[in-house]
Design a protein around this motif. Structure first.
Motif, PDB file in Angstrom:
ATOM      1  N   MET A  32      17.649  51.055  53.712  1.00 54.88           N
ATOM      2  CA  MET A  32      18.843  51.435  52.936  1.00 54.88           C
ATOM      3  C   MET A  32      19.884  50.318  53.020  1.00 54.88           C
ATOM      4  O   MET A  32      20.190  49.821  54.104  1.00 54.88           O
ATOM      5  N   GLU A  33      20.418  49.924  51.875  1.00 54.88           N
ATOM      6  CA  GLU A  33      21.365  48.819  51.830  1.00 54.88           C
ATOM      7  C   GLU A  33      22.727  49.243  52.353  1.00 54.88           C
ATOM      8  O   GLU A  33      23.238  50.306  52.017  1.00 54.88           O
ATOM      9  N   THR A  34      23.322  48.398  53.216  1.00 52.37           N
ATOM     10  CA  THR A  34      24.653  48.675  53.752  1.00 52.37           C
ATOM     11  C   THR A  34      25.692  48.531  52.651  1.00 52.37           C
ATOM     12  O   THR A  34      25.590  47.660  51.787  1.00 52.37           O
ATOM     13  N   GLU A  35      26.710  49.370  52.713  1.00 53.00           N
ATOM     14  CA  GLU A  35      27.751  49.371  51.682  1.00 53.00           C
ATOM     15  C   GLU A  35      28.501  48.047  51.654  1.00 53.00           C
ATOM     16  O   GLU A  35      28.830  47.476  52.703  1.00 53.00           O
ATOM     17  N   ARG A  36      28.774  47.572  50.445  1.00 55.95           N
ATOM     18  CA  ARG A  36      29.576  46.366  50.280  1.00 55.95           C
ATOM     19  C   ARG A  36      31.048  46.742  50.374  1.00 55.95           C
ATOM     20  O   ARG A  36      31.594  47.409  49.515  1.00 55.95           O
ATOM     21  N   PHE A  37      31.701  46.289  51.444  1.00 56.29           N
ATOM     22  CA  PHE A  37      33.124  46.602  51.641  1.00 56.29           C
ATOM     23  C   PHE A  37      34.024  45.652  50.853  1.00 56.29           C
ATOM     24  O   PHE A  37      35.076  46.028  50.381  1.00 56.29           O
ATOM     25  N   ILE A  38      33.583  44.376  50.751  1.00 56.31           N
ATOM     26  CA  ILE A  38      34.324  43.376  49.975  1.00 56.31           C
ATOM     27  C   ILE A  38      33.346  42.721  49.014  1.00 56.31           C
ATOM     28  O   ILE A  38      32.232  42.355  49.400  1.00 56.31           O
ATOM     29  N   GLU A  39      33.765  42.582  47.760  1.00 61.27           N
ATOM     30  CA  GLU A  39      32.899  41.900  46.798  1.00 61.27           C
ATOM     31  C   GLU A  39      33.745  41.089  45.824  1.00 61.27           C
ATOM     32  O   GLU A  39      34.671  41.612  45.203  1.00 61.27           O
ATOM     33  N   CYS A  40      33.443  39.800  45.726  1.00 63.60           N
ATOM     34  CA  CYS A  40      34.101  38.912  44.765  1.00 63.60           C
ATOM     35  C   CYS A  40      33.097  38.578  43.668  1.00 63.60           C
ATOM     36  O   CYS A  40      31.978  38.150  43.957  1.00 63.60           O
ATOM     37  N   ARG A  41      33.508  38.767  42.420  1.00 63.16           N
ATOM     38  CA  ARG A  41      32.645  38.494  41.280  1.00 63.16           C
ATOM     39  C   ARG A  41      33.322  37.496  40.351  1.00 63.16           C
ATOM     40  O   ARG A  41      34.253  37.840  39.628  1.00 63.16           O
ATOM     41  N   GLY A  42      32.878  36.248  40.402  1.00 67.05           N
ATOM     42  CA  GLY A  42      33.475  35.221  39.545  1.00 67.05           C
ATOM     43  C   GLY A  42      34.964  35.092  39.747  1.00 67.05           C
ATOM     44  O   GLY A  42      35.716  34.830  38.800  1.00 67.05           O
ATOM     45  N   LEU A  43      35.430  35.217  40.986  1.00 66.42           N
ATOM     46  CA  LEU A  43      36.856  35.263  41.296  1.00 66.42           C
ATOM     47  C   LEU A  43      37.479  33.873  41.264  1.00 66.42           C
ATOM     48  O   LEU A  43      36.882  32.901  41.744  1.00 66.42           O
ATOM     49  N   SER A  44      38.675  33.781  40.707  1.00 68.59           N
ATOM     50  CA  SER A  44      39.494  32.569  40.778  1.00 68.59           C
ATOM     51  C   SER A  44      40.771  32.901  41.523  1.00 68.59           C
ATOM     52  O   SER A  44      41.418  33.916  41.237  1.00 68.59           O
ATOM     53  N   VAL A  45      41.133  32.048  42.496  1.00 75.57           N
ATOM     54  CA  VAL A  45      42.339  32.295  43.296  1.00 75.57           C
ATOM     55  C   VAL A  45      43.261  31.102  43.183  1.00 75.57           C
ATOM     56  O   VAL A  45      42.831  29.968  42.965  1.00 75.57           O
ATOM     57  N   GLY A  46      44.550  31.364  43.343  1.00 75.29           N
ATOM     58  CA  GLY A  46      45.560  30.317  43.251  1.00 75.29           C
ATOM     59  C   GLY A  46      46.937  30.933  43.179  1.00 75.29           C
ATOM     60  O   GLY A  46      47.169  32.037  43.676  1.00 75.29           O
ATOM     61  N   TYR A  47      47.860  30.220  42.517  1.00 72.98           N
ATOM     62  CA  TYR A  47      49.252  30.649  42.519  1.00 72.98           C
ATOM     63  C   TYR A  47      49.811  30.660  41.101  1.00 72.98           C
ATOM     64  O   TYR A  47      49.447  29.840  40.264  1.00 72.98           O
ATOM     65  N   ARG A  48      50.691  31.612  40.877  1.00 70.10           N
ATOM     66  CA  ARG A  48      51.441  31.668  39.618  1.00 70.10           C
ATOM     67  C   ARG A  48      52.916  31.473  39.932  1.00 70.10           C
ATOM     68  O   ARG A  48      53.468  32.140  40.805  1.00 70.10           O
ATOM     69  N   GLU A  49      53.535  30.535  39.240  1.00 69.55           N
ATOM     70  CA  GLU A  49      54.968  30.323  39.386  1.00 69.55           C
ATOM     71  C   GLU A  49      55.638  30.597  38.053  1.00 69.55           C
ATOM     72  O   GLU A  49      55.065  30.383  36.984  1.00 69.55           O
ATOM     73  N   ARG A  50      56.865  31.078  38.135  1.00 69.66           N
ATOM     74  CA  ARG A  50      57.604  31.457  36.922  1.00 69.66           C
ATOM     75  C   ARG A  50      57.708  30.264  35.967  1.00 69.66           C
ATOM     76  O   ARG A  50      58.082  29.159  36.357  1.00 69.66           O
ATOM     77  N   ASN A  51      57.359  30.521  34.697  1.00 68.45           N
ATOM     78  CA  ASN A  51      57.450  29.534  33.619  1.00 68.45           C
ATOM     79  C   ASN A  51      56.573  28.294  33.854  1.00 68.45           C
ATOM     80  O   ASN A  51      56.830  27.231  33.306  1.00 68.45           O
ATOM     81  N   MET A  52      55.547  28.451  34.690  1.00 64.58           N
ATOM     82  CA  MET A  52      54.644  27.339  34.981  1.00 64.58           C
ATOM     83  C   MET A  52      53.210  27.804  34.817  1.00 64.58           C
ATOM     84  O   MET A  52      52.900  28.973  35.056  1.00 64.58           O
ATOM     85  N   PRO A  53      52.307  26.908  34.410  1.00 64.33           N
ATOM     86  CA  PRO A  53      50.890  27.294  34.344  1.00 64.33           C
ATOM     87  C   PRO A  53      50.377  27.646  35.743  1.00 64.33           C
ATOM     88  O   PRO A  53      50.851  27.117  36.750  1.00 64.33           O
ATOM     89  N   ALA A  54      49.405  28.518  35.796  1.00 61.96           N
ATOM     90  CA  ALA A  54      48.829  28.915  37.080  1.00 61.96           C
ATOM     91  C   ALA A  54      48.129  27.725  37.728  1.00 61.96           C
ATOM     92  O   ALA A  54      47.509  26.897  37.060  1.00 61.96           O
TER      93      ALA A  54
END
Length: 358
Positions: free
Chosen positions: A1-23
């Motif tokens: 039996m497969e253990t439950e996935r507690f965390i899953e990232c699918r094609g995730l992009s991470v970074g920062y957003r600043e006001r009036n600026m591109p991410a």
């Protein structure tokens, strides 16, 4: 039996957003998973995006794109209090709060469950006391947080996360400021929480040895990609070779499972030894820049050899014809032209440094 996935990232992009600026995208196309009962180590060089990914998973900043699932549910669908019941976070910052006891600090972990006044019930207090015991801080309950050691303070922070009673605990470099004893004790506690309590423990670290020996899964952030797997698969697959691409002097030694400095090759030493002496002699000889060939039987020979003849070691030596043998009284160093009887590894190293290769 497969253990439950507690965390899953699918094609995730991470970074920062600043006001009036591109991410600003720090890392993109991340696909990873962490299961219940697993201790997951996040590895990568400085500035690669480890803290950004952890903060995104912990809900402190939103993903730029892709999906982030916590217990099968999109993190964007959680309110602050609901997410705090699923995931707790321990930062790398050293907490120095005046007039706050260890018990009070750990009690802050109960905030998702208390009323508007933050009052702890009898059940809350029992959970706090149990968390303190789990991290080995019994007897420290009434001590002030700013008057205990860094290792004890980090244990208190983990106890606070335990008191929060979440299935997922995320830690950003929890052993960064600790001595070796406290470092391994913290990792032992985290491993026990995953193995015995079914939690998913995700932590970032620069300690490759700890990750290789203790983690159930590794998330490895490289310049061009993010890969995951059990430590042995990643090591065997050569992925650690790409961790520090800009440093030509550093390489991953798959045989020993750690990073090493490249040295000028002074030749090959054939080594015959047994037990712990084999390991330490190998390290001593390699430190001097020699490769070690120890792939044949390693008999312990009697010490009936000639006295030390240091003058003979100043002559050129064929680089494939140096032999070191463990004896009952120490070591012998020889080739076709000389034979030296040495009492210690220090003596051996001193004589190896004199060798001039053809």
């Amino acid at each position: 039996m497969e253990t439950e996935r507690f965390i899953e990232c699918r094609g995730l992009s991470v970074g920062y957003r600043e006001r009036n600026m591109p991410a600003t995208v720090v890392k993109s196309n991340i696909s990873l998973q962490g299961r219940g009962g697993e201790m997951v180590a996040l590895l990568g060089g400085n500035g690669i995006g480890k803290s950004t990914l952890l903060k995104t998973i912990a809900g402190f900043q939103s993903p730029l794109s892709g999906e982030l699932l916590v217990r099968g549910r999109n993190v964007a669908d959680f309110g602050t209090e609901a997410l705090a019941r699923e995931l707790s976070f321990v930062s790398t910052e050293i907490v120095r709060v005046a007039n706050l006891t260890v018990r009070e600090l750990v009690g802050l972990g109960r905030f998702p469950y208390t009323n508007w006044f933050g009052q702890l019930t009898g059940n809350d207090r029992d959970i706090v006391e149990q968390a303190i015991v789990q991290v080995g801080l019994s007897g420290y309950e009434d001590r002030l947080v700013n008057r205990i050691s860094d290792g004890e303070r980090q244990r208190a922070m983990i106890a606070r996360a335990l008191a929060q009673d979440t299935p997922i605990i995320v830690l950003d470099e929890p052993t960064a400021f600790l001595d070796i004893s406290n470092k391994y004790e913290i990792v032992r506690i985290l491993h026990q929480l995953a193995a015995e309590h079914g939690k998913c423990i995700l932590f970032s670290t620069h300690d490759l040895n700890t990750a290789l020996t203790m983690a159930d899964r590794i998330w490895l952030m490289l310049k061009e990609e993010v890969v995951e797997g059990i430590p042995e698969d990643l090591a065997a697959g050569g992925y650690f070779d790409s961790v520090f691409p800009m440093n030509p002097h550093l390489y991953f030694d798959a045989d020993n499972g750690d990073f090493r400095i490249r040295k000028e090759n002074r030749g090959v030493v054939t080594l015959a030894a047994t037990g712990a002496e084999l390991q330490w002699a190998t390290r001593a000889i390699e430190r001097l820049g020699f490769d070690v060939n120890a792939s044949f039987p390693r008999p312990l020979v009697p010490s009936s050899l000639s006295p030390l003849v240091p003058q003979s070691l100043t002559s050129p030596v064929p680089q494939s014809n140096i032999m070191v043998v463990q004896t009952a009284k120490g070591w012998t160093l020889s080739n076709a032209e000389f034979l030296a009887d040495l009492e210690s590894l220090e003596d051996l190293c001193r004589e190896l440094r004199k060798i001039r290769l053809l």
